[in-house]
Write an enzyme that holds these catalytic residues in place. Structure first.
Site, PDB file in Angstrom:
ATOM      1  N   ASP A 111       0.818  -1.222   0.000  1.00  0.00           N
ATOM      2  CA  ASP A 111       0.000   0.000   0.000  1.00  0.00           C
ATOM      3  C   ASP A 111       0.850   1.270   0.000  1.00  0.00           C
ATOM      4  O   ASP A 111       0.310   2.376  -0.083  1.00  0.00           O
ATOM      5  CB  ASP A 111      -1.007   0.002   1.176  1.00  0.00           C
ATOM      6  CG  ASP A 111      -0.362  -0.192   2.538  1.00  0.00           C
ATOM      7  OD1 ASP A 111       0.689  -0.856   2.606  1.00  0.00           O
ATOM      8  OD2 ASP A 111      -0.918   0.306   3.530  1.00  0.00           O
ATOM      9  N   HIS A 112       2.182   1.107   0.037  1.00  0.00           N
ATOM     10  CA  HIS A 112       3.072   2.278   0.008  1.00  0.00           C
ATOM     11  C   HIS A 112       3.994   2.289  -1.211  1.00  0.00           C
ATOM     12  O   HIS A 112       4.693   3.282  -1.448  1.00  0.00           O
ATOM     13  CB  HIS A 112       3.919   2.329   1.279  1.00  0.00           C
ATOM     14  CG  HIS A 112       3.089   2.477   2.500  1.00  0.00           C
ATOM     15  ND1 HIS A 112       2.867   3.680   3.122  1.00  0.00           N
ATOM     16  CD2 HIS A 112       2.345   1.560   3.180  1.00  0.00           C
ATOM     17  CE1 HIS A 112       2.051   3.498   4.145  1.00  0.00           C
ATOM     18  NE2 HIS A 112       1.712   2.220   4.193  1.00  0.00           N
ATOM     19  N   ASP A 151       3.838   4.094   8.629  1.00  0.00           N
ATOM     20  CA  ASP A 151       3.234   3.005   9.382  1.00  0.00           C
ATOM     21  C   ASP A 151       4.102   2.754  10.602  1.00  0.00           C
ATOM     22  O   ASP A 151       5.258   2.351  10.475  1.00  0.00           O
ATOM     23  CB  ASP A 151       3.193   1.721   8.536  1.00  0.00           C
ATOM     24  CG  ASP A 151       2.148   1.771   7.444  1.00  0.00           C
ATOM     25  OD1 ASP A 151       1.653   2.877   7.149  1.00  0.00           O
ATOM     26  OD2 ASP A 151       1.828   0.708   6.889  1.00  0.00           O
TER      27      ASP A 151
HETATM   28 ZN   LIG Z   1       0.413   0.854   5.196  1.00  0.00          ZN
HETATM   29 ZN   LIG Z   2       3.020  -1.181   6.493  1.00  0.00          ZN
END
Ligand SMILES: [Zn+2]
Ligand SMILES: [Zn+2]
Length: 302
Positions: free
Chosen positions: A64-65, A210
């Site tokens: 997701d990054h 995160d």
């Molecule tokens: Zn993330």
């Molecule tokens: Zn992460």
């Protein structure tokens, strides 16, 4: 220093939330921070001019990054980009890019440079004429780093009328802007304070993608003008935040308090929440100057 938000989702594109990516403008530099899936679409959608980007900072290799990165890099191949591109991130970033390029038959017409940030200590990774960038460890399930962007002090601002008043030749102006007094040809010494005004104070921006709450983060981001800190969960899911090495909104706000930052921006919201109202109210109960990382939001830092 200006930040444009492109996405604020954790894990999946739930509730239509795009994935994490921020664009940082410092002077003429365009800097991308994290590059989740769909980042190019968000760049187009929010009309961000990004072809001049020469620096991309990746916090960690969770999809997701980073799953938008190869799309962006290969699109620049189609555009026949020539300017070199510098990628910064933890161990594994270079292997990810080079292996994917090899498997997919991508040949870069531009030079790719990699700087690998340590995950056990802070490190200066970029010394630009206008700013510095420092990495620091985050506390997550895999090697993850945060990024701290600090503008360098600017030269003093010349007061235009004083140039005419004292007939100052342009060759003297750089020295005056650096703080020197002006020695007039008639023998007078004009103090710098009469010729210049204070420049804007250097601004700073920290990005913590995160992470569980971390004392290292509190030390690293001490006094920044704008702190972006993830706030994946609300208070009722504190235990899940702990298990998954994420933070609640209140924990992010507590970090902001302890670090004495100017403003807090929270993002990376879990798909279990349809909106971010609860995150915002829980964070503001601890640290009032909190905003959510809404896609399309543009923030002047400082
Ligand atoms: Zn993330
Ligand atoms: Zn992460």
């Amino acid at each position: 220093m200006q930040v444009t938000i492109l996405g604020h989702s954790a894990g999946g594109p739930y509730h239509g939330r795009p994935f994490t990516s921020h664009v940082l403008h410092i002077g003429n530099e365009v800097i991308l921070i994290d590059c989740g899936e769909g980042t190019q679409m968000q760049l187009f959608h929010h009309r961000v001019r990004y072809d001049a980007c020469q620096h991309i900072f990746i916090t960690h290799l969770h999809g997701d990054h980073v799953f938008g990165l190869m799309g962006l890099l290969t699109n620049w191949c189609l555009k026949k980009r020539e300017a070199s591109l510098h990628l910064y991130g933890p161990e594994g970033l270079q292997a990810l890019v080079e292996h994917t390029a090899q498997v997919c038959g991508v040949r870069f017409p531009y030079t790719l440079k990699f700087s690998i940030a340590p995950v056990d200590d802070s490190a200066f990774v970029l010394d630009h004429p206008l700013f510095t960038v420092q990495s620091f460890p985050l506390h997550h399930r895999m090697p993850t780093v945060g990024w701290l962007f600090r503008e360098k002090p600017r030269p003093r601002n010349m007061i235009p009328e004083k140039i005419a008043e004292y007939d100052i030749h342009f060759s003297h102006i750089p020295a005056i802007k650096s703080g020197e007094d002006f020695a007039h040809p008639d023998g007078r010494v004009i103090p710098n304070s009469e010729l210049t005004k204070d420049p804007l104070a250097p601004r700073s921006y920290a990005f913590c993608s995160d992470t569980a709450p971390s004392d290292i983060v509190i030390t690293a981001v001490q006094g920044v003008d704008l702190l972006y800190h993830e706030a994946t969960f609300c208070e009722e899911h504190t235990e899940e935040a702990q298990i998954s090495y994420h933070s609640t909104a209140a924990q992010a706000a507590q970090i902001a308090v302890q670090a004495g930052v100017g403003q807090l921006m929270i993002g990376h919201f879990s798909g279990r929440y349809a909106d971010e109202a609860q995150h915002l109210s829980e964070a503001r109960a601890v640290f009032q100057r909190t905003m959510t990382a809404t896609p399309g939001l543009v923030v002047e830092v400082g």
